[in-house]
Design a protein around this motif. Structure first.
Motif, PDB file in Angstrom:
ATOM      1  N   GLN A 268     -24.218  12.959  38.171  1.00  0.00           N
ATOM      2  CA  GLN A 268     -24.103  11.966  37.093  1.00  0.00           C
ATOM      3  C   GLN A 268     -24.761  12.450  35.808  1.00  0.00           C
ATOM      4  N   GLY A 374     -26.041   9.715  26.733  1.00  0.00           N
ATOM      5  CA  GLY A 374     -25.439   8.787  27.695  1.00  0.00           C
ATOM      6  C   GLY A 374     -25.343   7.375  27.146  1.00  0.00           C
ATOM      7  N   VAL A 377     -22.410   7.130  24.838  1.00  0.00           N
ATOM      8  CA  VAL A 377     -21.159   6.972  25.589  1.00  0.00           C
ATOM      9  C   VAL A 377     -21.016   5.543  26.100  1.00  0.00           C
ATOM     10  N   THR A 378     -22.122   4.964  26.552  1.00  0.00           N
ATOM     11  CA  THR A 378     -22.078   3.580  27.054  1.00  0.00           C
ATOM     12  C   THR A 378     -21.664   2.613  25.953  1.00  0.00           C
ATOM     13  N   GLN A 381     -18.015   2.792  25.366  1.00  0.00           N
ATOM     14  CA  GLN A 381     -17.261   2.061  26.380  1.00  0.00           C
ATOM     15  C   GLN A 381     -17.305   0.561  26.117  1.00  0.00           C
ATOM     16  N   GLY A 396     -22.790   3.521  33.098  1.00  0.00           N
ATOM     17  CA  GLY A 396     -23.145   4.398  31.991  1.00  0.00           C
ATOM     18  C   GLY A 396     -24.646   4.516  31.809  1.00  0.00           C
ATOM     19  N   SER A 399     -26.118   6.700  34.575  1.00  0.00           N
ATOM     20  CA  SER A 399     -25.897   8.119  34.315  1.00  0.00           C
ATOM     21  C   SER A 399     -26.819   8.623  33.213  1.00  0.00           C
TER      22      SER A 399
END
Length: 454
Positions: A268, A374, A377-378, A381, A396, A399
């Motif tokens: 992850q 990370g 990225v979350t 999303q 997310g 990870s």
């Protein structure tokens, strides 16, 4: 020349007008002929229709007669329908009066049959005793139509099935059935059923699919301690063993097998996590190598302290040999030579310790970098899919935090190893300085004895 050209143009213009007039006339003539032909055809059709008028009148009279007959039939059927409605109402009333309290009983029986059918569909006991839910389903549907009442045999069958479910729920039994293994192959094997809680075979947990009646292995098994308990239960011959069962009928077990393993958690972390692990592995290997080297050096220095013979295989021996190399110099010169020898040994003792220290400092920063990327990225999303599904955000964030964990996992042992190695190195250097000071003092005492006036 110009006159000839104008004559030619005029002749072409006259010819074009003549062709256009000829086409329009032909078109008009064709229209007149078509209209005439259509008129002749209509007259023929009208004469034909007039000749068959008597026949059309007869068809009309027959149709009216048929309509009257159908209307009469419709009135008769409506009257019969109304009479049947009254009869059905009277019969339902009579049925209700005769049923009395039994009507409520049959209602409860229908509800129990439906609920029991749903329970049997998802019960692992149905893997051993199939075909129970079909009877209950047919019975509930037939009673729902209000045209058929349950017989005594059917009522006793419902009672029997419920009682059998209760009895089997308290047993741990073995039976043979077809099991679909994880590779897709169907094998008939021995299965152990633990009451209504679960099925196991060959030390693995199974699942029962009520819709298809198929027993299959779980694609992922829970942790080893649970799998070991299944093997112990299957190998037991009646003695008491510890077994991990799921009282929720598979919900908790489904969550357990979805939990990522240690390897999956490491993956992850993705690229940043891999870099941290690689750097940490290098740091730990270097630290263990230097630990072995410094341990051997410390051991050789300790042996040198107990020996009068100086050796070149240890730092203390090499430093003390300065005394033999410069036997006639004064204390100040000897001190400088000893200091030079000690400074020459210090880089060897502290070799690669700075690298271990750098890794212990950089690893948490790498973890923080992975966390920040990370989280970016979350949030992307969340922008795309919203906050309706918490699993997207939780996955997310998990990870993202994994890189922080990896950074700390690398930083903590490398920090401790650096402190240990630094202490070992400093201890050796202190021994060298201590012994060098002793050599200088010894040389000073000798010089004082040779030159008492000085």
């Amino acid at each position: 020349m110009l006159a000839a050209t104008a004559a030619v143009v005029l002749s072409f213009s006259v010819q074009a007008q003549s062709d256009t007039a000829l086409d329009l006339d032909a078109l008009l003539k064709q229209l007149e002929e078509g209209k005439f032909a259509q008129s002749e055809q209509n007259k023929s059709r009208e004469q034909d229709f007039m000749s068959k008028r008597a026949q059309q009148d007869q068809i009309l009279r027959d149709t009216l007669k048929l309509r009257d007959a159908q209307l009469a039939m419709s009135e008769k059927l409506e009257t019969q329908f109304e009479e049947n409605e009254f009869k059905i109402t009277d019969l339902n009333g009579a049925l209700d009066n005769r049923l009395g309290s039994l009507k409520e009983l049959f209602g409860v029986l229908q509800q129990v049959a439906g609920d029991t059918k749903n329970k049997f569909s998802n019960s692992v006991i149905s893997a051993q005793i199939p075909g129970r839910s079909e009877f209950l389903d047919e019975m509930a549907q037939s009673m729902g139509q209000s045209t058929k009442l349950a017989s005594i045999a059917e009522i006793e069958r419902v009672w029997f099935e419920i009682q059998r479910e209760m009895t089997e729920s308290g047993k741990v039994t073995r039976f043979n059935t077809d099991v679909v293994e994880a590779n897709g192959e169907k094998v008939n094997k021995e299965v152990v059923r633990v009451g209504p809680f679960g099925l196991i075979s060959d030390g693995k947990y199974l699942e029962y699919q009520g819709a298809t009646g198929v027993v299959s292995e779980l694609l992922r098994q829970p942790k080893d301690r649970f799998v070991e308990s299944t093997a112990a239960l299957q190998a037991s011959s009646g003695e008491l063993v510890t077994f991990g069962l799921d009282p929720t009928g598979g919900s908790i077990l489904g969550l357990l097998i979805q939990a990522p393993s240690l390897e999956e958690r490491i993956h992850q972390g993705e690229l940043v996590g891999y870099i941290i692990i690689a750097v940490g592995a290098v740091g730990i290997l270097v630290a263990f190598w230097r630990f072995i080297v410094l341990t051997l050096v410390t051991s050789s220095v300790n042996r040198q302290l107990k020996s009068d013979k100086l050796s070149d295989n240890n730092p203390l021996g090499r430093v003390l040999k300065v005394k033999e190399k410069y036997p006639d110099v004064d204390t100040e010169a000897l001190e400088l030579h000893l200091t030079e020898a000690i400074l020459g040994e210090v880089p060897k003792l502290g070799r690669y310790l700075t690298l271990v220290k750098m890794i212990s400092v950089v690893a948490p920063l790498g973890g923080l970098l992975g966390t920040v990327t990370g989280m970016i990225v979350t949030f992307q999303q969340i922008t795309l899919f919203g906050t309706g599904d918490p699993k997207i955000m939780a996955g997310g964030i998990s990870s993202a935090l994994m890189t922080t964990v990896l950074g700390l996992v690398v930083a903590i042992p490398t920090t401790l190893l650096y402190a240990l190695l630094s202490t070992q190195s400093k201890n050796v250097v202190m021994i060298l300085q201590e012994q060098a000071a002793g050599v200088i003092a010894e040389r000073a005492e000798k010089q004082a004895l040779k030159n008492p006036k000085a």
